[in-house]
Write a protein that holds these residues in place. Structure first.
Motif, PDB file in Angstrom:
ATOM      1  N   ARG A 165      -2.418  -3.252   3.449  1.00 18.54           N
ATOM      2  CA  ARG A 165      -1.982  -3.839   1.967  1.00 18.54           C
ATOM      3  C   ARG A 165      -0.673  -3.467   1.654  1.00 18.54           C
ATOM      4  NH1 ARG A 165      -5.148   0.515   1.575  1.00 18.54           N
ATOM      5  NH2 ARG A 165      -7.151  -0.360   1.064  1.00 18.54           N
ATOM      6  N   THR A 166      -0.246  -4.371   0.679  1.00 15.30           N
ATOM      7  CA  THR A 166       0.966  -4.275  -0.214  1.00 15.30           C
ATOM      8  C   THR A 166       0.604  -3.148  -1.190  1.00 15.30           C
ATOM      9  OG1 THR A 166       1.987  -6.271   0.511  1.00 15.30           O
ATOM     10  CG2 THR A 166       2.732  -5.058  -1.348  1.00 15.30           C
ATOM     11  N   VAL A 167       1.382  -2.074  -1.345  1.00 16.25           N
ATOM     12  CA  VAL A 167       1.036  -1.076  -2.262  1.00 16.25           C
ATOM     13  C   VAL A 167       1.740  -1.682  -3.590  1.00 16.25           C
ATOM     14  CG1 VAL A 167       1.357   1.452  -2.969  1.00 16.25           C
ATOM     15  CG2 VAL A 167       1.431   0.842  -0.443  1.00 16.25           C
ATOM     16  N   GLU A 168       0.915  -1.359  -4.451  1.00 15.02           N
ATOM     17  CA  GLU A 168       1.215  -1.738  -5.759  1.00 15.02           C
ATOM     18  C   GLU A 168       1.985  -0.592  -6.434  1.00 15.02           C
ATOM     19  OE1 GLU A 168      -0.720  -3.214 -10.154  1.00 15.02           O
ATOM     20  OE2 GLU A 168      -2.025  -3.132  -8.461  1.00 15.02           O
ATOM     21  N   LEU A 169       3.158  -0.890  -7.051  1.00 16.67           N
ATOM     22  CA  LEU A 169       4.057   0.036  -7.665  1.00 16.67           C
ATOM     23  C   LEU A 169       4.116   0.301  -9.085  1.00 16.67           C
ATOM     24  CD1 LEU A 169       7.119   0.080  -5.119  1.00 16.67           C
ATOM     25  CD2 LEU A 169       5.188   1.671  -5.023  1.00 16.67           C
TER      26      LEU A 169
ATOM     27  N   ASP B  33      -1.146  13.822   9.670  1.00 17.13           N
ATOM     28  CA  ASP B  33      -2.139  12.864  10.137  1.00 17.13           C
ATOM     29  C   ASP B  33      -3.385  12.688   9.674  1.00 17.13           C
ATOM     30  OD1 ASP B  33      -1.899  10.535  11.689  1.00 17.13           O
ATOM     31  OD2 ASP B  33      -3.136  11.497  13.097  1.00 17.13           O
ATOM     32  N   ASP B  34      -3.932  14.169   9.289  1.00 15.87           N
ATOM     33  CA  ASP B  34      -5.265  14.101   8.953  1.00 15.87           C
ATOM     34  C   ASP B  34      -5.424  14.302   7.222  1.00 15.87           C
ATOM     35  OD1 ASP B  34      -4.195  16.751   8.553  1.00 15.87           O
ATOM     36  OD2 ASP B  34      -5.870  17.815   9.542  1.00 15.87           O
ATOM     37  N   ALA B  35      -4.311  13.963   6.478  1.00 19.60           N
ATOM     38  CA  ALA B  35      -4.441  14.275   5.209  1.00 19.60           C
ATOM     39  C   ALA B  35      -5.373  13.059   4.553  1.00 19.60           C
ATOM     40  CB  ALA B  35      -2.910  14.337   4.557  1.00 19.60           C
ATOM     41  N   ALA B  36      -5.849  13.434   3.405  1.00 21.85           N
ATOM     42  CA  ALA B  36      -6.693  12.565   2.754  1.00 21.85           C
ATOM     43  C   ALA B  36      -6.070  11.543   1.736  1.00 21.85           C
ATOM     44  CB  ALA B  36      -7.894  13.267   1.824  1.00 21.85           C
ATOM     45  N   GLU B  37      -5.049  12.339   1.190  1.00 24.10           N
ATOM     46  CA  GLU B  37      -3.931  11.323   0.451  1.00 24.10           C
ATOM     47  C   GLU B  37      -2.393  11.671   0.716  1.00 24.10           C
ATOM     48  OE1 GLU B  37      -4.781  15.118  -0.832  1.00 24.10           O
ATOM     49  OE2 GLU B  37      -6.261  13.607  -1.516  1.00 24.10           O
ATOM     50  N   VAL B  38      -1.729  10.709   0.224  1.00 26.33           N
ATOM     51  CA  VAL B  38      -0.341  11.035   0.320  1.00 26.33           C
ATOM     52  C   VAL B  38       0.306  10.796  -1.118  1.00 26.33           C
ATOM     53  CG1 VAL B  38      -0.157  10.038   2.767  1.00 26.33           C
ATOM     54  CG2 VAL B  38       0.168   8.447   0.688  1.00 26.33           C
ATOM     55  N   TYR B  39       1.496  11.334  -1.274  1.00 25.57           N
ATOM     56  CA  TYR B  39       2.199  11.364  -2.360  1.00 25.57           C
ATOM     57  C   TYR B  39       3.480  10.563  -2.515  1.00 25.57           C
ATOM     58  CZ  TYR B  39      -1.212  15.184  -3.608  1.00 25.57           C
ATOM     59  OH  TYR B  39      -2.535  15.743  -3.576  1.00 25.57           O
ATOM     60  N   TYR B  40       3.953   9.802  -3.454  1.00 27.38           N
ATOM     61  CA  TYR B  40       5.192   9.207  -3.694  1.00 27.38           C
ATOM     62  C   TYR B  40       5.714   9.295  -5.110  1.00 27.38           C
ATOM     63  CZ  TYR B  40       2.729   5.376  -5.983  1.00 27.38           C
ATOM     64  OH  TYR B  40       2.165   4.616  -6.811  1.00 27.38           O
ATOM     65  N   SER B  41       6.984   9.448  -5.091  1.00 24.99           N
ATOM     66  CA  SER B  41       7.595   9.487  -6.546  1.00 24.99           C
ATOM     67  C   SER B  41       8.285   7.825  -6.712  1.00 24.99           C
ATOM     68  CB  SER B  41       8.639  10.570  -6.341  1.00 24.99           C
ATOM     69  OG  SER B  41       9.916   9.875  -5.524  1.00 24.99           O
ATOM     70  N   PHE B  42       8.196   7.759  -7.997  1.00 23.83           N
ATOM     71  CA  PHE B  42       8.760   6.373  -8.391  1.00 23.83           C
ATOM     72  C   PHE B  42       9.670   6.792  -9.828  1.00 23.83           C
ATOM     73  CE2 PHE B  42       8.935   2.939 -11.533  1.00 23.83           C
ATOM     74  CZ  PHE B  42       9.311   1.893 -10.620  1.00 23.83           C
ATOM     75  N   THR B  43      10.727   6.080  -9.603  1.00 21.82           N
ATOM     76  CA  THR B  43      11.821   6.286 -10.837  1.00 21.82           C
ATOM     77  C   THR B  43      12.731   5.018 -11.004  1.00 21.82           C
ATOM     78  OG1 THR B  43      13.702   7.571 -11.589  1.00 21.82           O
ATOM     79  CG2 THR B  43      13.530   7.270  -9.274  1.00 21.82           C
TER      80      THR B  43
ATOM     81  N   VAL C 272      -5.591   3.006  -3.995  1.00 20.20           N
ATOM     82  CA  VAL C 272      -5.409   3.198  -5.498  1.00 20.20           C
ATOM     83  C   VAL C 272      -4.517   4.315  -5.716  1.00 20.20           C
ATOM     84  CG1 VAL C 272      -6.507   3.905  -7.492  1.00 20.20           C
ATOM     85  CG2 VAL C 272      -7.814   2.588  -6.138  1.00 20.20           C
ATOM     86  N   SER C 273      -3.459   4.132  -6.848  1.00 21.45           N
ATOM     87  CA  SER C 273      -2.413   5.287  -6.913  1.00 21.45           C
ATOM     88  C   SER C 273      -2.959   5.829  -8.335  1.00 21.45           C
ATOM     89  CB  SER C 273      -1.075   4.687  -7.315  1.00 21.45           C
ATOM     90  OG  SER C 273      -0.370   4.115  -5.853  1.00 21.45           O
ATOM     91  N   GLU C 274      -2.812   7.319  -8.693  1.00 18.39           N
ATOM     92  CA  GLU C 274      -3.001   7.724 -10.002  1.00 18.39           C
ATOM     93  C   GLU C 274      -1.975   8.806 -10.080  1.00 18.39           C
ATOM     94  OE1 GLU C 274      -6.016  11.285  -9.548  1.00 18.39           O
ATOM     95  OE2 GLU C 274      -6.755   9.634  -8.315  1.00 18.39           O
ATOM     96  N   VAL C 275      -1.408   8.976 -11.187  1.00 19.19           N
ATOM     97  CA  VAL C 275      -0.614   9.941 -11.708  1.00 19.19           C
ATOM     98  C   VAL C 275      -0.847  11.298 -11.398  1.00 19.19           C
ATOM     99  CG1 VAL C 275       0.756  10.931 -13.703  1.00 19.19           C
ATOM    100  CG2 VAL C 275       0.304   8.599 -13.589  1.00 19.19           C
ATOM    101  N   TYR C 276      -0.143  11.809 -10.693  1.00 17.97           N
ATOM    102  CA  TYR C 276      -0.302  13.366 -10.355  1.00 17.97           C
ATOM    103  C   TYR C 276       0.765  14.272 -11.056  1.00 17.97           C
ATOM    104  CZ  TYR C 276       0.025  17.608  -7.536  1.00 17.97           C
ATOM    105  OH  TYR C 276       0.005  19.037  -7.422  1.00 17.97           O
TER     106      TYR C 276
END
Length: 704
Positions: free
Chosen positions: A376-380, A393-403, A420-424
């Motif tokens: 997929r293309t990730v919706e930012l 490799d076995d993580a259930a989720e990953v995290y990213y920053s946006f600015t 799906v992304s959600e605010v952390y």
């Protein structure tokens, strides 16, 4: 490069210097002596009257700094709103900052700064939800000037090697600890430089360093890297050199270990661009096997899956591509993600590859499997900069920053199964993006090249040519300036300022070709691009010469120094920060010779010498010229770009300045090239920068 602390009693040292007071009677600078020193390049003699300022251990250098302190303090004390700016910065800076979490063993770790803490604290949470402090760098030193430079856990998460930098120096120490009990379990590894720690199981770790220089630790040349292996429970003196030294002489080297512990990867280089890559499977290979030799390309190990190795390369792909090869056939590469028209970078996590593309300096992201199939293309959240998308490799989720320039950095949690992304973590900053504008324009440089620029300001700003404007850029070393929020810029805009960033050549915004177009004999393209950005802002009414400041750090300090000597009429104020300003001698200090890919050296050829001298800031200050009001910024522990660059440039400017515009040199004590500075140090520097800019533009009062 690095300079010893020369005023232990002062938190910050300011200085200005002038050898010829007759040039400018309005500023009575203390005298700076001149010496008769001449260097010869290809038959041409070049005077270096301030060569003595290169000696960071000399008493006369120490005396020079101290004599300048009072003059500049007195000058800055005239700025009535200086403390008001400091208060604004502290007020906006005082919010909780939390990093993305990462898992090591049975714990989840994260960094947090309560607001104005000198350094961010590393916390951890166990499976029951109990949170505790793991490492608090604020306790490493009295004033918070010793920073946490890196943390490396072994695969089980029960052992950790963390690096500390004292006063911002590139010379680090590695401390080894039982991560479960937080007990230090081994002697401290000292004299480590340009290195992390890469664990080999529970046995020990690889690290890199240089022999301690015989001269000044802060400025002497370091050019032969060595890779060592430290076995737990042994003395550092017994550490085995794995590779390096005269038998395998390289300026930069490091050995890493793949996540599965199977492969050892060696990257070696002579400059900041181009590397050799070697790999070793100890069960198959006695020595490292070459994957790429020579320095024509950049190729970096990304991951391994069984016998397959994944690497990111610009070989036959100026905008980068992801390839894979079998361990038994390292010469046969297969594309996983082919090159596109946009620059590629990648990360891995949760069993996927995340391809981050940069188009006109902003980010888009795609999620793929290890065969390169698009998931997929990730919706930012918007248009700006996204970073992260890494994890186990076995993580259930990953995290990213946006600015972006008007959006404070927010951490998001991304579910790779659903997309799906959600605010952390969203920072509670006293800043409303709705009140500001961030626009991208394209302007034309001297040779017709189109250059993108982001312009940021408060809504309602009138384009009447009277807006205080900071024009900031870098232009080198393949480094890209992508949109990012800054408290400093927010305060500047809130006081009616405009902040503009052109993505000039020499950077990596459009790949290797863009980088190369600003190197060696094409370096002046960088200066032309910056000048054209300033002219565009003035022609379009954003600002005018009397309200413009030029700013840049490191290679960006060179940018400002070169432009202000080429076009002293372009701006009212200039800030060359920690700059490379003596282009004939930059390669003589610490690891400076490694910058030759971008610059070339004065020893390369007569043509290269003449080209460097034609724009070298130290060598192009002329008598009878009115230069902008200037604050040269440097640090006493900068062992990347030694303060001698700034000292010599300041001395030249102060001697030859023909008008009343002041020339100051600001020295930060117990700080290095930039990383690891305390919050107080950062606020203090930017208080002076913003205050000086506004004051020199004729502003005497700011909003309450």
């Amino acid at each position: 490069m690095k300079f010893r602390t020369i005023m232990q009693s002062a938190a910050v040292v300011f200085l200005a210097s002038c050898a010829n007071q007759k040039m400018n009677s309005s500023h009575k600078y203390p005298e700076t002596k001149k010496v008769s020193h001449t260097d010869t390049y290809f038959g041409a003699q070049v005077a270096d009257p301030y060569r003595w300022l290169e000696d960071d251990r000399a008493e006369d250098t120490n005396d020079w700094v101290q004599r300048e302190f009072k003059f500049t303090q007195d000058y800055l004390s005239k700025i009535g709103f200086r403390e008001q700016i400091r208060t604004q910065l502290k007020d906006l800076w005082n919010y909780e900052k939390i990093s993305a979490p990462f898992k090591e063993g049975d714990f989840t770790y994260f960094y947090k700064n309560d607001g104005l803490q000198a350094q961010s604290v590393l916390y951890r949470t166990d499976r029951s939800g109990k949170t505790e402090v793991f490492l608090d760098p604020n306790k490493f030193s009295e004033k918070g000037t010793t920073s946490l430079a890196g943390v490396s856990f072994n695969k089980k998460g029960n052992l950790v090697a963390y690096s500390i930098s004292e006063g911002g120096s590139d010379w680090n120490k590695i401390i080894i600890m039982n991560a479960l009990t937080k007990e230090i379990i081994d002697e401290t590894i000292v004299d480590v430089k340009f290195s992390g720690a890469s664990w080999l199981g529970d046995e020990g770790f690889f690290y890199s360093s240089y022999d301690k220089p015989k001269g000044s630790e802060l400025s002497a040349q370091t050019d032969t890297h060595k890779v060592y292996f430290h076995k737990l429970g042994t003395k550092q003196s017994a550490d085995k050199m794995i590779i390096g030294g005269e038998s395998f002489k390289r300026r930069y080297m490091g050995v890493g270990v793949s996540d599965d512990g199977r492969f050892q990867i060696l990257s070696a280089s002579e400059a900041t661009n181009g590397n050799e890559l070697y790999i070793k499977d100890p069960k198959k290979h006695k020595d490292f096997v070459a994957v790429q030799k020579g320095y024509d390309y950049n190729t970096d190990f990304i991951d391994s899956k069984g016998d397959w190795i994944y690497a990111l390369t610009d070989r036959n792909a100026p905008n980068m591509r992801l390839v894979k090869f079998h361990i038994d056939r390292p010469d046969v590469w297969t594309d996983v993600i082919p090159e596109t028209e946009n620059v590629l970078s990648v990360s891995t996590g949760a069993g996927y590859i995340f391809a981050r593309y940069m188009k006109d300096a902003v980010t888009s992201v795609q999620q793929l499997d290890y065969d390169g199939k698009l998931i997929r293309t990730v919706e930012l959240p918007g248009i700006g900069t996204a970073a992260g998308f890494g994890g186990k490799d076995d993580a259930a989720e990953v995290y990213y920053s946006f600015t972006n320039y008007i959006t404070p950095g927010t951490i998001y949690k991304f579910n790779p199964k659903t997309g799906v992304s959600e605010v952390y973590q969203k920072p509670k900053v006293k800043f409303d993006p709705a009140n500001y504008v961030s626009e991208q324009v394209f302007y034309t440089s001297k040779d017709g090249t189109k250059i993108p620029m982001m312009i940021n300001y408060r809504k309602g700003t009138k384009l009447d040519g009277k807006n205080p404007t900071i024009l900031y850029s870098y232009g080198g070393f393949n480094i890209s300036l992508q949109p990012a929020f800054s408290v400093v810029n927010a305060v500047w805009m809130d006081n009616g300022g405009i902040y503009a960033v052109p993505n000039i050549r020499g950077g990596g915004e459009y790949g290797k070709k863009w980088h190369d177009a600003g190197t060696k004999f094409q370096k002046k393209n960088v200066f032309d691009d910056f000048i054209a950005a300033g002219e565009y802002l003035q022609q379009k009414g954003y600002t005018s010469p009397e309200y413009m400041a030029l700013s840049g750090r490191s290679n960006g300090g060179l940018l400002v120094g070169a432009v202000m000597t080429m076009r002293p009429d372009l701006a009212k104020v200039t800030f060359p920060g920690v700059g490379v300003l003596d282009m004939l001698r930059y390669n003589k200090f610490t690891a400076g010779a490694g910058w030759s890919y971008d610059y070339g050296t004065a020893e390369d050829s007569k043509e290269m010498f003449e080209y460097l001298k034609s724009y070298s800031p130290v060598h192009n200050v002329r008598k009878g010229v009115c230069y902008p009001s200037t604050m040269i910024i440097t640090s006493d522990h900068d062992d990347r770009v030694v303060p001698a660059h700034s000292f010599k440039f300041g001395a030249e400017l102060q001697e030859k300045q023909s008008c009343s515009n002041p020339v100051l040199v600001r020295i930060e004590v117990n700080a290095g090239h930039g990383a690891g500075r305390s919050t107080d140090q950062v606020i203090a520097e930017n208080t002076d920068l913003l205050s000086f800019a506004l004051y020199e533009m004729g502003i005497r009062n700011i909003k309450k």
